[in-house]
Design a protein around this motif. Sequence first.
Motif, PDB file in Angstrom:
ATOM      1  N   ASN A 164       0.583  -0.981   0.147  1.00  0.00           N
ATOM      2  CA  ASN A 164      -0.040  -0.019   0.265  1.00  0.00           C
ATOM      3  C   ASN A 164       0.912   1.190  -0.126  1.00  0.00           C
ATOM      4  N   THR A 276      -0.256   5.894  14.299  1.00  0.00           N
ATOM      5  CA  THR A 276      -1.135   4.879  15.004  1.00  0.00           C
ATOM      6  C   THR A 276      -2.199   4.392  13.906  1.00  0.00           C
ATOM      7  N   LEU A 278      -1.798   3.443  11.101  1.00  0.00           N
ATOM      8  CA  LEU A 278      -1.412   2.796   9.959  1.00  0.00           C
ATOM      9  C   LEU A 278      -0.481   1.549  10.494  1.00  0.00           C
ATOM     10  N   VAL A 279      -1.055   1.077  11.679  1.00  0.00           N
ATOM     11  CA  VAL A 279      -0.309   0.088  12.439  1.00  0.00           C
ATOM     12  C   VAL A 279      -0.423  -1.180  11.612  1.00  0.00           C
ATOM     13  N   GLU A 280      -1.733  -1.416  10.881  1.00  0.00           N
ATOM     14  CA  GLU A 280      -1.923  -2.638  10.338  1.00  0.00           C
ATOM     15  C   GLU A 280      -1.330  -2.564   8.932  1.00  0.00           C
ATOM     16  N   THR A 281      -1.292  -1.298   8.262  1.00  0.00           N
ATOM     17  CA  THR A 281      -0.489  -1.108   7.158  1.00  0.00           C
ATOM     18  C   THR A 281       0.987  -1.645   7.155  1.00  0.00           C
ATOM     19  N   ARG A 283       2.408  -3.520   9.552  1.00  0.00           N
ATOM     20  CA  ARG A 283       2.605  -4.862   9.650  1.00  0.00           C
ATOM     21  C   ARG A 283       2.489  -5.473   8.326  1.00  0.00           C
ATOM     22  N   ASP A 284       1.668  -5.296   7.316  1.00  0.00           N
ATOM     23  CA  ASP A 284       1.494  -5.820   6.086  1.00  0.00           C
ATOM     24  C   ASP A 284       2.826  -5.606   5.351  1.00  0.00           C
ATOM     25  N   CYS A 285       3.310  -4.696   5.599  1.00  0.00           N
ATOM     26  CA  CYS A 285       4.836  -4.168   5.006  1.00  0.00           C
ATOM     27  C   CYS A 285       5.861  -4.979   5.741  1.00  0.00           C
TER      28      CYS A 285
END
Length: 437
Positions: A164, A276, A278-281, A283-285
């Motif tokens: 993303n 904060t 974008l924490v899941e983004t 983690r995807d990275c």
Amino acid sequence: MMMLQHGSTQLLCLTASSGVPLFTRGASKQLPFSVIGSLNGVHMFGGGQGVELSCCETEGGGRVVWRVFQDSVMLIAVSAGGQGGAGCSSSKVEEVRLQRLLENVWSCMVLVLGQDELTDVRNVERLKRDLRSCFTLIDQLLEERQEGILGHLTHCADSLLPPNPALLQEAVDGFAEAAESEFGCLVVHGRVAAATEKWWRLAPQEVVLLSALMRSLSASGSASCDYPVFLPKGSPTVAHRLLRFQLLPGADVCVLCGPTPSLHRAESGLVGTFWTPLVETLRDCLAIGERCLPGSVSMRPDVLAVLLINREARRSVSFVRTSTNHLPSEPPLPSKARCWELLKLFYIFSTTRYFTQEETLSVSPEERAQRGHHEDFVLGFSHQPLQCYLVTEECKSYGLQTPQHQLFLLIPLSVPTFALRTLATQTLSDIVAATGF
């Protein structure tokens, strides 16, 4: 150089005028002082005769490279050999590696201490103490601890292409602007995942060294830091502040700024606001790992290793993978560590014989001559080679150059040589189509 362990490298730093040793790094068994004095003496003798000694080879296959910077500091790299590989001229490979090492070490010293402290030496003992703050970075350059980090060789920023990119780019731009800076960067697994436009306008070597500094600061375990840095090309005498914050283990963000904001204000007021959500983004990275490419990129199973350079942006992505469909009847595949080594060797092989190193186009004729990376027969070419390949006992290698990209592949011996070009062009097309790199 029999006093060094086979394959090891030792770095010597001396004052250029008097030959006073400032530090030595590298091989566990240091060279005797008499040898260090002789290496300095023979260089000084050559200079007195109007000859500049830059490199020599020993009887045992070792190599010594000298370089004087700003008429102030002499760096000497001594290698015991053993860095070559099948199909590559080990002496040329080693010379290129050592010359690049000396360039990077000098820039590292400027990055940490500034050029004035290195060129206007008033107290040698104080300089020796100050240089200790460079040792972590210098050791990182010498030891090449992290597999897949090739920027010290290519002078292209080691990059990771996130799934993303737009969200991360917006966050980096906003965070840098809020921190009163135009220079911001997100580093994931030691590689640049997103950066502001002005960050990419820094000299390629500065981007590479700042990424190395970020890896070093991240490895220290601190959650944040305020670190003064000089830019070797853009600002060698005036320091900037590097503010670095750990967002998640393996993910760090930084900005280059002036006196404001304070570390506390940036950490308490800005980090949470922008990162904060974008924490899941993130983690995807992080989940991409060493592959450096999003899952949308489909790779042929018969590709062992990839190094792709964007020539215009001075960025690169690289990865090595182990084949899952290797048949017992086929020739054995090189190990993962050996693939990384072969990829470096093939890059040097290609760029010293056929392809262009982009940075050499912008340096002065004197510096280009000092580097001397290209083989003599290249000067006789009436055209610019666009493809090359190499077949060794371990694997096949293929290089492809376009106006925008350079691609270097390692491929199993079982793949027919006539199919290499198709495999390379398809790999380049797949990566660029999926990522826009």
